[in-house]
Design an enzyme around this catalytic site. Structure first.
Site, PDB file in Angstrom:
ATOM      1  N   LEU A  43       0.827  -1.199   0.000  1.00 15.04           N
ATOM      2  CA  LEU A  43       0.000   0.000   0.000  1.00 15.04           C
ATOM      3  C   LEU A  43       0.864   1.253   0.000  1.00 15.04           C
ATOM      4  CD1 LEU A  43      -2.710  -1.091   2.581  1.00 15.04           C
ATOM      5  CD2 LEU A  43      -3.030  -0.759   0.125  1.00 15.04           C
ATOM      6  N   GLY A  44       2.088   1.150   0.499  1.00  8.44           N
ATOM      7  CA  GLY A  44       2.978   2.302   0.519  1.00  8.44           C
ATOM      8  C   GLY A  44       4.096   2.127   1.519  1.00  8.44           C
ATOM      9  N   GLY A  46       7.077   4.579   4.121  1.00  8.30           N
ATOM     10  CA  GLY A  46       7.589   5.847   4.612  1.00  8.30           C
ATOM     11  C   GLY A  46       8.955   5.624   5.219  1.00  8.30           C
ATOM     12  N   MET A  48       9.783   5.034   8.179  1.00  6.65           N
ATOM     13  CA  MET A  48       9.865   4.102   9.297  1.00  6.65           C
ATOM     14  C   MET A  48       9.281   2.729   9.030  1.00  6.65           C
ATOM     15  SD  MET A  48       9.345   6.432  12.670  1.00  6.65           S
ATOM     16  CE  MET A  48      10.500   7.762  13.031  1.00  6.65           C
ATOM     17  N   GLY A  49       8.713   2.500   7.867  1.00  8.76           N
ATOM     18  CA  GLY A  49       8.181   1.177   7.620  1.00  8.76           C
ATOM     19  C   GLY A  49       7.442   1.062   6.313  1.00  8.76           C
ATOM     20  N   VAL A  51       3.835  -0.576   4.475  1.00  5.93           N
ATOM     21  CA  VAL A  51       2.462  -0.991   4.757  1.00  5.93           C
ATOM     22  C   VAL A  51       1.977  -1.882   3.621  1.00  5.93           C
ATOM     23  CG1 VAL A  51       0.115  -0.240   5.267  1.00  5.93           C
ATOM     24  CG2 VAL A  51       2.054   1.151   6.003  1.00  5.93           C
ATOM     25  N   LYS A  64       1.306  -2.833   8.844  1.00  5.15           N
ATOM     26  CA  LYS A  64       2.511  -2.003   8.828  1.00  5.15           C
ATOM     27  C   LYS A  64       3.650  -2.748   9.498  1.00  5.15           C
ATOM     28  CE  LYS A  64       2.984   1.531  11.537  1.00  5.15           C
ATOM     29  NZ  LYS A  64       2.781   2.876  12.097  1.00  5.15           N
ATOM     30  N   ASP A 158      -0.154  16.118  15.250  1.00  2.13           N
ATOM     31  CA  ASP A 158       0.245  16.288  13.852  1.00  2.13           C
ATOM     32  C   ASP A 158      -0.974  16.254  12.935  1.00  2.13           C
ATOM     33  OD1 ASP A 158       2.062  16.756  11.816  1.00  2.13           O
ATOM     34  OD2 ASP A 158       2.482  14.629  11.474  1.00  2.13           O
TER      35      ASP A 158
END
Length: 378
Positions: A43-44, A46, A48-49, A51, A64, A158
């Protein structure tokens, strides 16, 4: 320099154009199973990990998995455990519900509900701003979500368009990777401003320990500015730029939103309204606009937004795998990802006429708010 990808995204939908598939094939370095889940695609990812879309039964989940090199970092594991606590405490009504997790695994992972919806950021980037009515609809949903987050003694810290998923049945607030339990210390320092500067309250930029419910309200106001104008309220690249009493860029803001924005973006935290006050104001404005009370009508958003939301909702997901998924070479680069999760119930076209009994609607909302005052400290 603060990077939004340094936070832990709960789930991640792709920044694809309307109608494009959000699922990427697994690569040669990806696992095919995590815990009891079979993985069928990416799914994607970033900072840090990664998914993945996974199945344990017939219902899809977003799994994730943190990067192996980060799993050896004790500070990171503490943050990961805090994120898991945040997901569990917030529940699934306003975000993606927790399905399963193993924070103690050699490579920690979290499985959450899969929400097949675009982010507010993607919609704004592709289709432009919303109307004043659309902004009030977003403000009501975000305020209601923050009321729930704060009621379980959490702060988001955030809130921004990239962390808001927009579905036909309402908004979902995601990415609790830098969330903070009210009153807890030890995981943030004054030298580490966590969040995204363009939407961050000045006191939070100066000292992460100063994050508060009022700081979340500030971020809500900044998010509404972006939604209603199509641009960020502040063009900050350094922390020092957000610690100053700098007026926001409100170019293009509908006059009817000026009072809400000016109060939510007040420099002093004590001058800002509570999220409950924002919700009450937003619901009163929606009532004045004659928005229908039916849960089966489309939200008052631009037609281009609705078209993409409905097309994303109708995009079929891959069926649970019966064999090992095909492996493909790692692509050279992928875009940044921000969030995802469950397909909402079918909807009917909007009503041609406003609700014939708005007074009953107003009474119901006021009663609901009164009943919840004790829960939210109002």
């Amino acid at each position: 320099m603060i990077r939004s990808t340094d936070s832990l995204a709960i789930v991640c939908p792709g920044r694809d154009t309307m109608g494009a598939k959000v699922l990427k094939p697994l690569t040669a370095v990806d696992p095919t199973t995590v815990g009891d889940f079979r993985l069928v695609g990416r799914l994607g990812h970033g900072a840090m990990g990664v998914v993945y879309l996974g199945y344990r039964s017939t219902r899809p989940v977003a799994v994730k998995v943190v990067r192996p090199q980060l799993a050896e970092d004790e500070y990171f594991r503490r943050r990961f455990a805090q994120e898991l606590e945040a997901i569990r405490r917030v529940g699934g009504f306003h975000t993606a519900a927790l399905v399963d997790a193993d924070p103690h695994a050699a490579v920690p992972w979290i499985a959450t509900q899969y929400i097949n919806a675009p982010s507010l950021f993607d919609l704004l980037e592709q289709h432009g701003s919303v109307s004043e009515l659309g902004a009030w609809w977003l403000a009501a949903g975000l305020a209601d979500a923050l009321m729930h987050v704060h009621s379980v003694h959490l702060l988001h810290r955030d809130l921004k368009p990239a962390n808001v998923l927009v579905a036909v049945d309402g908004v979902r607030v995601i990415d609790f990777g830098i969330s903070h339990v009210s009153g807890r210390t030890g995981l943030t320092t004054a030298s580490a401003a966590l969040g995204t500067l363009s939407y961050m309250a000045p006191e939070q930029a100066a000292d992460s320990r100063k994050a508060s419910e009022a700081a979340d309200v500030y971020s809500l106001g900044a998010t509404i500015v972006h939604a209603a104008t199509g641009h960020v309220p502040f063009y900050a690249h350094l922390v020092a730029q957000r610690t100053l009493d700098t007026p926001p860029d409100l170019t293009g803001l509908p006059p009817g939103l000026l009072d809400l924005v000016s109060h939510t973006l007040a420099y002093e935290a004590e001058d800002r309204p509570t999220v409950q006050m924002v919700l009450e104001e937003a619901m009163e404005r929606l009532l004045q606009f004659g928005v229908s009370t039916s849960a089966h009508v489309y939200p008052p958003l631009p037609q281009a937004f609705l078209a993409e939301m409905l097309e994303r909702q109708a995009t079929p997901l891959d069926a649970p795998p019966t064999a090992e998924p095909a492996l493909v070479p790692e692509p050279d680069a992928e875009p940044e990802w921000h969030g995802a999760a469950v397909e909402p119930d079918p909807v009917r076209p909007p009503a041609d006429k406003p609700d014939p009994e708005p007074a009953r609607w107003a009474a119901r909302w006021r009663s609901r708010i009164e009943d919840r005052r004790g829960d939210y400290g109002g």
